[in-house]
Design a protein around this motif. Structure first.
Motif, PDB file in Angstrom:
ATOM      1  N   SER A  40       0.849  -1.202   0.000  1.00 21.90           N
ATOM      2  CA  SER A  40       0.000   0.000   0.000  1.00 21.90           C
ATOM      3  C   SER A  40       0.875   1.239   0.000  1.00 21.90           C
ATOM      4  O   SER A  40       1.892   1.296   0.686  1.00 21.90           O
ATOM      5  CB  SER A  40      -0.884   0.042   1.249  1.00 21.90           C
ATOM      6  OG  SER A  40      -1.546   1.301   1.309  1.00 21.90           O
ATOM      7  N   VAL A  52     -14.746  -3.515   1.871  1.00 23.18           N
ATOM      8  CA  VAL A  52     -16.128  -4.000   1.914  1.00 23.18           C
ATOM      9  C   VAL A  52     -16.168  -5.513   1.696  1.00 23.18           C
ATOM     10  O   VAL A  52     -15.581  -6.009   0.722  1.00 23.18           O
ATOM     11  CB  VAL A  52     -16.972  -3.320   0.803  1.00 23.18           C
ATOM     12  CG1 VAL A  52     -18.441  -3.704   0.923  1.00 23.18           C
ATOM     13  CG2 VAL A  52     -16.811  -1.805   0.842  1.00 23.18           C
ATOM     14  N   TRP A 104     -16.275  -7.639  -1.832  1.00 24.39           N
ATOM     15  CA  TRP A 104     -15.659  -6.849  -2.904  1.00 24.39           C
ATOM     16  C   TRP A 104     -14.174  -7.188  -3.035  1.00 24.39           C
ATOM     17  O   TRP A 104     -13.363  -6.326  -3.352  1.00 24.39           O
ATOM     18  CB  TRP A 104     -15.882  -5.349  -2.657  1.00 24.39           C
ATOM     19  CG  TRP A 104     -17.260  -4.944  -3.038  1.00 24.39           C
ATOM     20  CD1 TRP A 104     -18.403  -5.216  -2.356  1.00 24.39           C
ATOM     21  CD2 TRP A 104     -17.652  -4.239  -4.215  1.00 24.39           C
ATOM     22  NE1 TRP A 104     -19.492  -4.732  -3.032  1.00 24.39           N
ATOM     23  CE2 TRP A 104     -19.054  -4.107  -4.180  1.00 24.39           C
ATOM     24  CE3 TRP A 104     -16.966  -3.692  -5.297  1.00 24.39           C
ATOM     25  CZ2 TRP A 104     -19.772  -3.474  -5.191  1.00 24.39           C
ATOM     26  CZ3 TRP A 104     -17.664  -3.045  -6.300  1.00 24.39           C
ATOM     27  CH2 TRP A 104     -19.060  -2.950  -6.239  1.00 24.39           C
ATOM     28  N   TYR A 143      -7.780  -3.358  -4.371  1.00 23.85           N
ATOM     29  CA  TYR A 143      -8.207  -2.279  -5.259  1.00 23.85           C
ATOM     30  C   TYR A 143      -8.998  -2.929  -6.394  1.00 23.85           C
ATOM     31  O   TYR A 143      -8.459  -3.784  -7.114  1.00 23.85           O
ATOM     32  CB  TYR A 143      -6.995  -1.545  -5.863  1.00 23.85           C
ATOM     33  CG  TYR A 143      -6.273  -0.570  -4.944  1.00 23.85           C
ATOM     34  CD1 TYR A 143      -6.651  -0.369  -3.620  1.00 23.85           C
ATOM     35  CD2 TYR A 143      -5.195   0.169  -5.418  1.00 23.85           C
ATOM     36  CE1 TYR A 143      -5.985   0.529  -2.803  1.00 23.85           C
ATOM     37  CE2 TYR A 143      -4.521   1.086  -4.610  1.00 23.85           C
ATOM     38  CZ  TYR A 143      -4.913   1.255  -3.307  1.00 23.85           C
ATOM     39  OH  TYR A 143      -4.250   2.134  -2.498  1.00 23.85           O
ATOM     40  N   PHE A 144     -10.202  -2.514  -6.566  1.00 23.38           N
ATOM     41  CA  PHE A 144     -11.065  -3.058  -7.630  1.00 23.38           C
ATOM     42  C   PHE A 144     -11.038  -4.591  -7.683  1.00 23.38           C
ATOM     43  O   PHE A 144     -10.617  -5.199  -8.654  1.00 23.38           O
ATOM     44  CB  PHE A 144     -10.738  -2.416  -8.987  1.00 23.38           C
ATOM     45  CG  PHE A 144     -11.170  -0.974  -9.007  1.00 23.38           C
ATOM     46  CD1 PHE A 144     -12.512  -0.663  -9.099  1.00 23.38           C
ATOM     47  CD2 PHE A 144     -10.246   0.040  -8.856  1.00 23.38           C
ATOM     48  CE1 PHE A 144     -12.931   0.670  -9.053  1.00 23.38           C
ATOM     49  CE2 PHE A 144     -10.651   1.364  -8.807  1.00 23.38           C
ATOM     50  CZ  PHE A 144     -12.000   1.676  -8.902  1.00 23.38           C
ATOM     51  N   LEU A 145     -11.452  -5.162  -6.575  1.00 22.64           N
ATOM     52  CA  LEU A 145     -11.699  -6.612  -6.431  1.00 22.64           C
ATOM     53  C   LEU A 145     -10.445  -7.483  -6.342  1.00 22.64           C
ATOM     54  O   LEU A 145     -10.530  -8.673  -6.056  1.00 22.64           O
ATOM     55  CB  LEU A 145     -12.602  -7.166  -7.550  1.00 22.64           C
ATOM     56  CG  LEU A 145     -13.897  -6.416  -7.887  1.00 22.64           C
ATOM     57  CD1 LEU A 145     -14.727  -7.242  -8.861  1.00 22.64           C
ATOM     58  CD2 LEU A 145     -14.724  -6.075  -6.673  1.00 22.64           C
ATOM     59  N   ASN A 150      -3.876   0.681   6.781  1.00 24.47           N
ATOM     60  CA  ASN A 150      -4.269  -0.580   7.439  1.00 24.47           C
ATOM     61  C   ASN A 150      -3.277  -1.713   7.156  1.00 24.47           C
ATOM     62  O   ASN A 150      -2.938  -2.489   8.050  1.00 24.47           O
ATOM     63  CB  ASN A 150      -5.676  -0.961   6.986  1.00 24.47           C
ATOM     64  CG  ASN A 150      -6.666   0.129   7.377  1.00 24.47           C
ATOM     65  OD1 ASN A 150      -6.700   0.544   8.522  1.00 24.47           O
ATOM     66  ND2 ASN A 150      -7.431   0.624   6.405  1.00 24.47           N
ATOM     67  N   SER A 198      -9.382  -5.296   2.783  1.00 29.16           N
ATOM     68  CA  SER A 198     -10.451  -4.803   1.902  1.00 29.16           C
ATOM     69  C   SER A 198     -11.329  -3.841   2.670  1.00 29.16           C
ATOM     70  O   SER A 198     -11.409  -3.920   3.897  1.00 29.16           O
ATOM     71  CB  SER A 198     -11.334  -5.967   1.437  1.00 29.16           C
ATOM     72  OG  SER A 198     -10.567  -6.879   0.723  1.00 29.16           O
ATOM     73  N   PRO A 247      -3.512  -3.977   0.084  1.00 25.47           N
ATOM     74  CA  PRO A 247      -4.932  -3.617   0.044  1.00 25.47           C
ATOM     75  C   PRO A 247      -5.601  -4.181  -1.208  1.00 25.47           C
ATOM     76  O   PRO A 247      -4.926  -4.505  -2.186  1.00 25.47           O
ATOM     77  CB  PRO A 247      -4.909  -2.091  -0.019  1.00 25.47           C
ATOM     78  CG  PRO A 247      -3.599  -1.730  -0.602  1.00 25.47           C
ATOM     79  CD  PRO A 247      -2.635  -2.843  -0.270  1.00 25.47           C
TER      80      PRO A 247
HETATM   81  C1  LIG Z   1      -8.430   2.753  -5.783  1.00 27.05           C
HETATM   82  C2  LIG Z   1      -9.123   1.994  -4.673  1.00 27.05           C
HETATM   83  C3  LIG Z   1      -9.886   0.909  -4.996  1.00 27.05           C
HETATM   84  C4  LIG Z   1     -10.489   0.159  -3.990  1.00 27.05           C
HETATM   85  N1  LIG Z   1     -11.223  -0.936  -4.343  1.00 27.05           N
HETATM   86  C5  LIG Z   1     -11.735  -1.732  -3.398  1.00 27.05           C
HETATM   87  C6  LIG Z   1     -12.448  -2.908  -3.749  1.00 27.05           C
HETATM   88  O1  LIG Z   1     -12.645  -3.248  -4.910  1.00 27.05           O
HETATM   89  N2  LIG Z   1     -12.920  -3.689  -2.742  1.00 27.05           N
HETATM   90  C7  LIG Z   1     -12.779  -3.356  -1.429  1.00 27.05           C
HETATM   91  O2  LIG Z   1     -13.249  -4.097  -0.581  1.00 27.05           O
HETATM   92  N3  LIG Z   1     -12.096  -2.229  -1.061  1.00 27.05           N
HETATM   93  C8  LIG Z   1     -11.554  -1.422  -2.004  1.00 27.05           C
HETATM   94  N4  LIG Z   1     -10.856  -0.302  -1.649  1.00 27.05           N
HETATM   95  C9  LIG Z   1     -10.696   0.011  -0.220  1.00 27.05           C
HETATM   96  C10 LIG Z   1      -9.330  -0.404   0.337  1.00 27.05           C
HETATM   97  O3  LIG Z   1      -9.092  -1.765   0.127  1.00 27.05           O
HETATM   98  C11 LIG Z   1      -9.313  -0.119   1.834  1.00 27.05           C
HETATM   99  O4  LIG Z   1      -9.474   1.258   2.036  1.00 27.05           O
HETATM  100  C12 LIG Z   1      -8.070  -0.594   2.543  1.00 27.05           C
HETATM  101  O5  LIG Z   1      -8.232  -0.410   3.918  1.00 27.05           O
HETATM  102  C13 LIG Z   1      -6.835   0.146   2.096  1.00 27.05           C
HETATM  103  O6  LIG Z   1      -5.720  -0.342   2.803  1.00 27.05           O
HETATM  104  P1  LIG Z   1      -4.505   0.617   3.202  1.00 27.05           P
HETATM  105  O7  LIG Z   1      -4.993   1.553   4.254  1.00 27.05           O
HETATM  106  O8  LIG Z   1      -3.452  -0.295   3.683  1.00 27.05           O
HETATM  107  O9  LIG Z   1      -4.078   1.318   1.941  1.00 27.05           O
HETATM  108  C14 LIG Z   1     -10.284   0.501  -2.634  1.00 27.05           C
HETATM  109  C15 LIG Z   1      -9.508   1.633  -2.328  1.00 27.05           C
HETATM  110  C16 LIG Z   1      -8.943   2.365  -3.322  1.00 27.05           C
HETATM  111  C17 LIG Z   1      -8.077   3.554  -2.965  1.00 27.05           C
END
Ligand SMILES: Cc1cc2nc3c(=O)[nH]c(=O)nc-3n(C[C@H](O)[C@H](O)[C@H](O)COP(=O)(O)O)c2cc1C
Length: 285
Positions: free
Chosen positions: A9, A124, A127, A86-88, A15, A122, A84
């Motif tokens: 990330s 959600v 997702w 991103y888009f599934l 997170n 993730s 993390p």
């Molecule tokens: C560009 C983008 C796309 C994301 N797509 C998804 C997704 O498809 N499914 C999901 O559950 N969360 C999605 N998220 C939410 C991140 O997974 C979530 O905020 C996560 O806590 C990020 O981790 P980090 O704080 O370590 O970066 C997305 C976030 C971003 C910025």
């Protein structure tokens, strides 16, 4: 024993970083030397598909941050990978590095079989269908054997700090990877969530010719009705000879990849002739 944390990330103290650090702290408490690499700090070029690593057993010809990643991987005995969704699926840096890891498959570096653990994050529930499968592919291309994997749920940066049970599970990842790295390779067992597929523990399937197939490892299953729901009966042969088994990989390399080199050289003149009309199309003079 040296354990490497990989953070996929860009968010500092997001997170993923918190969870990877929590796991590393536990491993350190147990006596491991720890190290961490933020994958998003590396400048990674895309794989150019030259195949020099496969056909000439050369080191990767691209000189960039991938070699820093490779050296860290080699220096350490075990890996905790956090990314993390991103888009599934996993964030893009993971796919960029996975593709470059083709140089591990055919180049000078052989699979270490060192243990690895996966921390997915993730926002959600529901997702994230491709996240753990693709993170397993990443680990596989690194030559690591996944002994634990878990998906966490949090949205805003650092929100996971409010979830005590998540932090506890992250410490468990640190414990599990420490234990696995302390064991000999034969004694290491998988301790993560079982999932549906008995071979790779994933829950992602495709239907081919009426047969259910694990998208990650290609183990096949028949669907039976049971107790008002369904039950999957796995074919024991495909569980043994799944995509990532030594036998299947050797078969893929010798029957699909290696012959593609000489075949291409034989067909090159004809391809060149047929490609002429595309060469100047849409190219501004
Ligand atoms: C560009 C983008 C796309 C994301 N797509 C998804 C997704 O498809 N499914 C999901 O559950 N969360 C999605 N998220 C939410 C991140 O997974 C979530 O905020 C996560 O806590 C990020 O981790 P980090 O704080 O370590 O970066 C997305 C976030 C971003 C910025």
């Amino acid at each position: 024993m040296k354990i490497l944390g990989l953070v996929g990330s860009y968010r500092k103290l997001g997170n993923t970083e918190v969870l990877v650090k929590e796991a590393l702290m536990e491993a350190q408490r147990l006596g491991a030397k720890i190290d961490m690499l933020r994958l998003t700090d590396l400048r990674i070029e895309p794989c150019k598909g030259c195949m020099a690593c496969a056909f000439k057993q050369e080191e990767c010809r691209i000189s960039d941050g991938w070699s820093t990643f490779r050296d860290k991987l080699i220096e350490n005995d075990a890996v905790i990978l956090g990314t993390p969704t991103y888009f599934l699926g996993p964030a893009g840096v993971i796919k960029m590095i996975t593709d470059r890891n083709i140089a591990f498959q055919y180049g000078a570096i052989q699979h270490s079989g060192n243990p690895g653990a996966i921390i997915g994050v993730s926002g959600v529930k529901g997702w994230e269908p491709f996240a753990l499968p693709m993170l397993n592919v990443f680990m596989f291309t690194c030559g690591l054997r996944v002994i634990d994997q878990v998906m966490f749920y949090a949205q805003g940066p650092g929100e996971i700090l409010l979830d005590e049970s998540a932090l506890k599970r992250a410490r468990r990842v640190g414990f599990n990877i420490f234990e696995a790295a302390s064991e000999s390779a034969e004694k290491r067992t998988y301790v993560g969530e079982q999932g549906v597929c008995p071979a790779c523990h994933q829950n992602l399937f495709s239907v081919k010719n009426g047969v259910l197939e694990c998208a990650l490892c290609q183990a096949k299953a028949e669907v039976k009705r049971a107790n008002g729901g369904i039950k999957l009966v796995f074919d024991s042969e495909t569980l043994k000879s799944h995509r990532w088994s030594e036998e299947a990989l050797l078969k893929n390399f010798s029957l699909a990849i290696l012959p593609s080199g000489p075949r291409f050289l034989k067909e090159r003149d004809e391809i060149e002739k047929r490609s002429r009309k595309y060469r100047s199309f849409l190219i501004k003079k």
